[in-house]
Design an enzyme around this catalytic site. Structure first.
Site, PDB file in Angstrom:
ATOM      1  N   SER A  71      71.319 138.313  22.361  1.00 26.99           N
ATOM      2  CA  SER A  71      71.615 138.615  20.961  1.00 26.99           C
ATOM      3  C   SER A  71      73.052 139.063  20.691  1.00 26.99           C
ATOM      4  O   SER A  71      73.412 139.259  19.525  1.00 26.99           O
ATOM      5  CB  SER A  71      70.650 139.680  20.438  1.00 26.99           C
ATOM      6  OG  SER A  71      69.378 139.121  20.210  1.00 26.99           O
ATOM      7  N   LYS A  74      74.952 137.162  18.071  1.00 26.18           N
ATOM      8  CA  LYS A  74      74.927 137.469  16.632  1.00 26.18           C
ATOM      9  C   LYS A  74      76.241 138.073  16.134  1.00 26.18           C
ATOM     10  O   LYS A  74      76.491 138.096  14.933  1.00 26.18           O
ATOM     11  CB  LYS A  74      73.749 138.395  16.332  1.00 26.18           C
ATOM     12  CG  LYS A  74      72.408 137.690  16.500  1.00 26.18           C
ATOM     13  CD  LYS A  74      71.230 138.655  16.550  1.00 26.18           C
ATOM     14  CE  LYS A  74      69.938 137.874  16.794  1.00 26.18           C
ATOM     15  NZ  LYS A  74      68.826 138.737  17.208  1.00 26.18           N
ATOM     16  N   SER A 132      68.466 143.490  15.094  1.00 26.71           N
ATOM     17  CA  SER A 132      68.602 142.255  15.866  1.00 26.71           C
ATOM     18  C   SER A 132      67.634 141.184  15.375  1.00 26.71           C
ATOM     19  O   SER A 132      67.066 140.417  16.161  1.00 26.71           O
ATOM     20  CB  SER A 132      68.402 142.495  17.365  1.00 26.71           C
ATOM     21  OG  SER A 132      69.057 141.519  18.134  1.00 26.71           O
TER      22      SER A 132
END
Length: 299
Positions: A71, A74, A132
């Site tokens: 993640s 991102k 997230s």
């Protein structure tokens, strides 16, 4: 007899006894050299640390080896969104059924967005960077990509991510997803991700979002009423520790535990990345070691 000289700090360990009749050959006192700072050992397979004010490298461990990013991907999703011209953070985005279907099919992390709700771009950034939420990430990719279908717009957005990576000099990076759930070719390096973070943190909006510990969004339902979402708590538990300001955690079965971090204390700023730490506790320990080491190296 030598008396104290104003402006000098004399360390006892470095003090030199001067006997009667001794001659000061140089005619001046010199400061003792600074004590060497021990380079830390980290459990993560890859690591990088820089002085974020100057860009000077402070620590490397397999810093240019390509690894899964989970993640932390991102960060780039947010960077691309915040780089859009004439961006209005209060623009409302309707959560689509395709987003819900994606979360279910992938078993992905979620900000628990509800189909039909209208959520602002700003709120989606918080849902993506704190909780997230892959649903928030997909909604942003769909909003800011181009094309006639959700798939086409998402693919277009990922293309923008790769263009941005190239523009930032991230030479060992490629994205094939908007959230880090790799489709076989989603990778970066500790050095590249730190470059990305340094650029992203120049945005006041990004910096504000990632240092926030908890955020409660109020969305608009399809019937026009207001829905108060459950609080989105930041997955980065290091926030506030020793000046830590962010940036983004990541974890996955293959990627293990990752963290891109930034910290500032007493005018000293460091930024870095650890990839593929064996567990969450080790990741935390690794980052603490690097932050403390960075401060010591700069001072």
């Amino acid at each position: 007899m030598i008396t104290a000289i104003k402006g000098f700090r004399v360390r006892r360990a470095a003090a030199v006894a001067v006997t009667t009749g001794a001659v000061l050959v140089t005619g001046a006192l010199t400061a003792a050299p600074a004590q060497a700072v021990t380079t830390p050992s980290i459990t993560a397979k890859g690591g990088f640390l820089m002085n974020s004010a100057t860009g000077t490298t402070l620590f490397t461990k397999a810093a240019d080896t390509k690894r899964l990013t989970a993640s932390t991907t991102k960060i780039m999703t947010a960077k691309v969104v915040l780089s859009q011209s004439n961006l209005n953070l209060d623009t409302k985005v309707t959560i689509k059924r395709e987003v819900s279907n994606y979360i279910v099919s992938k078993g992905a992390s979620s900000a628990n967005l509800i189909v039909g709700d209208k959520v602002t771009v700003r709120q989606l950034l918080y849902g993506m960077m704190l909780k997230s939420g892959c649903d928030a990430a997909m909604s942003l990719a769909d909003k800011f990509g181009t094309g006639t279908t959700v798939n086409a717009r998402v693919k277009s957005f990922i293309g923008k991510m790769n263009t941005m990576a190239k523009n930032l000099g991230m030479t060992n990076t490629h994205f094939d997803s908007f959230d880090g759930i790799s489709n076989g070719s989603n990778y970066s390096t500790p050095r590249d991700l730190t470059k990305l973070a340094r650029s992203a943190m120049k945005s006041s909006t990004f910096k504000t979002v990632v240092k926030t510990k908890s955020y409660t969004a109020k969305t608009i339902t399809s019937s026009g009423s207001t829905r108060t979402m459950a609080a989105w708590n930041n997955t980065n538990t290091l926030l506030g520790w020793n000046g830590t300001l962010g940036v983004k955690t990541g974890s996955g079965t293959e990627a293990k535990y990752c963290l891109v971090f930034a910290a500032t204390l007493n005018g000293e700023s460091v930024m870095g990345t650890v990839l593929t730490a064996p567990d969450e506790a080790s990741r935390t320990t690794d980052v603490k070691k690097l932050i403390n080491y960075g401060y010591a190296k700069i001072s």
